[in-house]
Design a protein around this motif. Structure first.
Motif, PDB file in Angstrom:
ATOM      1  N   ASN B 296      -4.157  -0.717   6.291  1.00  0.00           N
ATOM      2  CA  ASN B 296      -5.440  -0.305   6.870  1.00  0.00           C
ATOM      3  C   ASN B 296      -5.639   1.217   6.837  1.00  0.00           C
ATOM      4  N   PHE B 297      -4.847   1.876   5.988  1.00  0.00           N
ATOM      5  CA  PHE B 297      -5.065   3.319   5.810  1.00  0.00           C
ATOM      6  C   PHE B 297      -4.799   3.686   4.359  1.00  0.00           C
ATOM      7  N   PRO B 298      -5.806   3.910   3.566  1.00  0.00           N
ATOM      8  CA  PRO B 298      -7.226   3.921   3.911  1.00  0.00           C
ATOM      9  C   PRO B 298      -7.725   2.507   4.220  1.00  0.00           C
ATOM     10  N   ASP B 299      -8.637   2.410   5.151  1.00  0.00           N
ATOM     11  CA  ASP B 299      -9.129   1.108   5.578  1.00  0.00           C
ATOM     12  C   ASP B 299     -10.273   0.675   4.668  1.00  0.00           C
ATOM     13  N   VAL B 300      -9.912   0.279   3.453  1.00  0.00           N
ATOM     14  CA  VAL B 300     -10.906  -0.160   2.467  1.00  0.00           C
ATOM     15  C   VAL B 300     -10.513  -1.559   1.977  1.00  0.00           C
ATOM     16  N   PRO B 301     -11.489  -2.375   1.561  1.00  0.00           N
ATOM     17  CA  PRO B 301     -11.179  -3.757   1.164  1.00  0.00           C
ATOM     18  C   PRO B 301     -10.138  -3.835   0.047  1.00  0.00           C
ATOM     19  N   GLU B 302     -10.171  -2.896  -0.915  1.00  0.00           N
ATOM     20  CA  GLU B 302      -9.232  -2.965  -2.044  1.00  0.00           C
ATOM     21  C   GLU B 302      -7.784  -2.799  -1.574  1.00  0.00           C
ATOM     22  N   ASN B 303      -7.581  -1.947  -0.574  1.00  0.00           N
ATOM     23  CA  ASN B 303      -6.225  -1.759  -0.043  1.00  0.00           C
ATOM     24  C   ASN B 303      -5.751  -3.027   0.677  1.00  0.00           C
ATOM     25  N   GLN B 304      -6.636  -3.608   1.464  1.00  0.00           N
ATOM     26  CA  GLN B 304      -6.297  -4.872   2.148  1.00  0.00           C
ATOM     27  C   GLN B 304      -5.977  -5.957   1.122  1.00  0.00           C
ATOM     28  N   GLU B 305      -6.767  -5.989   0.028  1.00  0.00           N
ATOM     29  CA  GLU B 305      -6.548  -7.019  -0.999  1.00  0.00           C
ATOM     30  C   GLU B 305      -5.204  -6.818  -1.693  1.00  0.00           C
ATOM     31  N   PHE B 306      -4.855  -5.554  -1.959  1.00  0.00           N
ATOM     32  CA  PHE B 306      -3.563  -5.261  -2.588  1.00  0.00           C
ATOM     33  C   PHE B 306      -2.427  -5.791  -1.709  1.00  0.00           C
ATOM     34  N   ALA B 307      -2.518  -5.487  -0.407  1.00  0.00           N
ATOM     35  CA  ALA B 307      -1.463  -5.941   0.522  1.00  0.00           C
ATOM     36  C   ALA B 307      -1.428  -7.464   0.589  1.00  0.00           C
ATOM     37  N   ALA B 308      -2.608  -8.094   0.586  1.00  0.00           N
ATOM     38  CA  ALA B 308      -2.671  -9.559   0.689  1.00  0.00           C
ATOM     39  C   ALA B 308      -2.059 -10.206  -0.559  1.00  0.00           C
ATOM     40  N   GLU B 309      -2.396  -9.669  -1.720  1.00  0.00           N
ATOM     41  CA  GLU B 309      -1.849 -10.254  -2.946  1.00  0.00           C
ATOM     42  C   GLU B 309      -0.331 -10.055  -3.013  1.00  0.00           C
ATOM     43  N   TYR B 310       0.102  -8.862  -2.636  1.00  0.00           N
ATOM     44  CA  TYR B 310       1.541  -8.584  -2.617  1.00  0.00           C
ATOM     45  C   TYR B 310       2.237  -9.560  -1.683  1.00  0.00           C
ATOM     46  N   ASN B 311       1.651  -9.747  -0.506  1.00  0.00           N
ATOM     47  CA  ASN B 311       2.238 -10.652   0.485  1.00  0.00           C
ATOM     48  C   ASN B 311       2.244 -12.102  -0.018  1.00  0.00           C
TER      49      ASN B 311
END
Lengths: 300, 417
Positions: B296-311
């Protein structure tokens, strides 16, 4: 050197209390590991270089059982007994074949076991470090005594390790088993001639030594990283304790472990950059002045 | 000779065309193109195996994306990942073997600084385009003697973190009147250098701060009791630390039961990484930390998506090394396409000064600064811990204008500009 700070500390009740509590806890945990090492050497004449790995196994077993049951008591019991059982198999199927061989052979076999156990741990528990965390029931504010800090969990650790030390002293000094073990350490041939199965005695002693290392690993799992290779640093300190205390002397190991614990705690105030050096310097001094160690018997 | 080659090529083309016309399209036109081999020396075993594993995982995500979108005119990237076990000499040997024996055209060096400098010397000699992914030691690119045309850094940098951390800590210190500080950092080059730089900049921003004591545990020390009791006795108002990973976890667990975090404000530059945050069982609230990687830092959708896909793929969350590794592949892939081939000079030329869209950058952009071939404009910030996910709150982004200004002064003071 910051000896002025050490002087200030020694004139302050709060500092003495905090550092003494830390020194006692560090020392007693170290004693558990070193007492197993010295016991095995004293009776079996084997320098168990893989002793640190037994500490690591105890920690991992405790971590697993605590994860499954959330019970720290069960975790410690599992870490102790599981490691003792592992030690039994280790002694019977491997180490018993190298009794009486030269130290180089013992070193090679033990080093191979260290590498194998480290890899097995990585396969079973993963290569990354793990943490048990201080159990919920022990997460309480520290005791404040004379302005000094004594963490609640450290008080618990000290009580358990002291109880184990007393049990060990009683078992070795006052029981029939203890007398046989001491006799086997001095003259195994005579013990065998009396009809006592020394093979069983050796296996039992190794299992007890392994169990002590496992107990230390399990007890310290809440406050230390559980990681493959964790046994190496504790092994080095255990050897220092064993040399200072005298190879084979449990009383000497207790005295040496406490000396090292206090050196660490007060040394961090007075000579923080020379704490490790001080430990090795003490070892060198003992080797020069009293090669048999504080509690070891001088050669007649 | 040239005539023979021309004849051979002509014959192959003729055979391919005939095969295609005869109904064997796989032979003629859609046979897979030769992959572009990229060597990745890293640490996959031992106490810092997470360094290599999380780097490799993130690289694979980006490589899969690159290949799925057509690669380089149909040529996919193939990662050749090898374990150096954290031994610099082995890292250097692996790098040489990858280049000369395994046909790797590029290197993504995912070693820490120790191995990174060893690989740096290898590729200085071979001229292989190399992106250093995990080395944070500033001199790797800041010192002009270390710089050459084919080596780039795609990692955060110690001096940037120290300036950002110093500025943040000084503001907190002014607001709460924290003047007496102590430090506890690992006793090796990274710990000593990073702590010295932090102290320099926190004093730069708030001159009334005094360092009243310091303690230096060994790297991978098992027990921090002696260090914690020393901190307790010093009664500092604030403590700085650059301990990391398992060492930081152990320190925090032990310090918690001594009540250290009730006594002093704690500033830990390496706390905000999921490997650490999720391992600390008793994460104390209110610890100040720099971001390593946070979804959530930077709190942008692409960063959240990267973390979600990695997870989703690896059943864990990315680390600081992951975002750097993903960025290295994106930069290399972009440079390859812009260069239209794998010519090292052309690819290096495109990398210099390149700006890419990235969820890890300030304003969605990251730049490979041309003057010293190092990554800038990545998200840096400090916040405070909370016990539950998202673990860090009240993130304060660093001001890159300040970082640039003080970095330039620092380089001048070193005689590097």
């Amino acid at each position: 050197m910051e000896l002025a700070e050490l002087g200030e500390c020694l004139s302050s009740v709060s500092c003495i209390v905090t550092q003494s509590a830390a020194g006692l806890t560090i020392g007693m945990l170290l004693f558990l590991v070193a007492s197993g090492l010295t016991l095995i050497f004293g009776v079996l004449g084997l320098v168990n270089f893989a002793h640190g790995s037994l500490y690591m196994i105890g920690a991992y077993l405790a971590l697993t059982v605590h994860g499954a049951t959330q019970s720290f008591a069960l975790a410690v019991v599992a870490g102790t007994l599981g490691t003792a059982l592992f030690g039994l198999f280790f002694e019977r199927f491997l180490l018993s074949r190298i009794y009486g061989r030269d130290v180089l052979m013992q070193l090679l076999v033990c080093y191979a076991v260290i590498l194998i156990l480290d890899d097995l741990v990585k396969i079973i528990w993963g290569a990354d470090f793990r943490s048990m965390g201080v159990p919920e029931e022990f997460r309480r504010p520290p005791f404040i005594i004379g302005g000094g800090i004594v963490p609640y969990f450290y008080a618990i650790l000290f009580a358990i390790t002291a109880a184990i030390a007393v049990l060990l002293a009683w078992g070795m000094g006052r029981t029939r088993f203890g007398r046989i073990v001491r006799a086997a350490a001095i003259n195994p041939g005579m013990v065998g001639a009396l009809g006592i199965n020394t093979t069983v005695i050796y296996a039992a002693v190794f299992a007890i030594g392994a169990g002590l290392a496992g107990a230390a690993g399990a007890l310290s799992a809440p406050i230390r990283s559980v990681v493959a290779g964790a046994g190496v640093s504790i092994l080095i300190e255990s050897f220092i304790v064993t040399v200072i205390g005298g190879m084979g002397s449990i009383g000497g190991a207790l005295a040496a472990a406490l000396i090292l614990g206090f050196t660490r705690s007060f040394g961090s105030i007075g000579f923080p950059l020379f704490v490790e050096g001080a430990m090795f310097a003490m070892m060198a001094l003992v080797l020069l002045l009293r090669p048999s160690g504080l509690g070891g018997k001088r050669p007649s | 000779m040239s005539k023979t080659n021309a004849t051979t090529v002509g014959r192959r083309a003729l055979l391919g065309g005939t095969a295609a016309l005869a109904g064997f399209p796989n032979i003629g036109f859609t046979q897979p193109r030769q992959p572009i081999k990229v060597g990745v020396p890293t640490i996959l075993s031992g106490r810092v195996a997470q360094l290599g594993l999380s780097s490799r995982n993130a690289m694979q995500i980006e490589v899969d994306r690159f290949n799925a979108s057509g690669g380089l005119d149909g040529r996919p990237i193939e990662l050749v990942v090898r374990d150096s076990r954290g031994v610099p000499a082995e890292a250097a040997r692996l790098a040489r073997e990858m280049i000369s024996g395994e046909g790797c055209e590029f290197l993504l060096d995912a070693e820490p600084s120790s191995g990174g400098f060893a690989i740096h010397e290898v590729v200085r000699e071979t001229g292989t385009v190399t992106l250093h992914v995990n080395s944070e030691t500033s001199s790797l690119t800041a010192d002009p003697r270390q710089r050459f045309w084919n080596a780039f850094r795609v990692a955060r940098q110690g001096i940037h973190d120290s300036i950002a951390g110093g500025a943040y800590a000084a503001e907190i210190a002014k607001a709460r009147n924290l003047r007496r500080w102590m430090t506890v950092s690992p006793d090796y080059a990274y710990g000593r250098d990073t702590t010295a730089e932090f102290v320099e900049y926190v004093k730069n921003f708030h001159s009334e701060i005094q360092i009243t004591g310091e303690t230096w545990p060994r790297l991978f020390q098992a027990d921090y009791t002696e260090n914690i009791t020393r901190l307790s006795q010093g009664r500092p108002q604030a403590v700085y630390s650059c301990l990391w990973a398992g060492d930081l976890v152990t320190f925090v667990e032990q310090a918690s039961i001594f009540g250290l975090f009730q006594q002093s404000q704690f500033f830990a530059v390496n706390m905000a990484d999921y490997t650490t945050l999720q391992q600390v069982r008793n994460l104390p609230a209110g610890v100040h930390s720099g971001n390593r990687y946070l979804r959530n830092f930077p709190d942008v959708p692409e960063n959240q998506e990267f973390a979600a896909e990695y997870n989703r793929r690896f059943n864990t969350f990315p680390t600081n090394w992951s975002w750097q590794a993903a960025t290295s592949v994106r930069l290399l892939g972009t440079a390859l396409r812009q260069a239209g081939g794998t010519d090292p000079r052309a690819v290096a030329g495109k990398l210099k000064g390149m700006t890419i869209d990235s969820p890890f950058g300030v304003g969605g952009k990251l730049t490979m600064r041309a003057e010293d071939q190092t990554l800038v404009d990545y998200a840096i910030g400090w916040g405070v811990t909370i016990a539950q996910d998202p673990y860090i709150q009240r993130m304060t982004p660093a001001d890159w204008a300040v970082i640039y200004r003080l970095e330039a002064e620092w380089k001048r003071s070193k005689g590097w500009t």
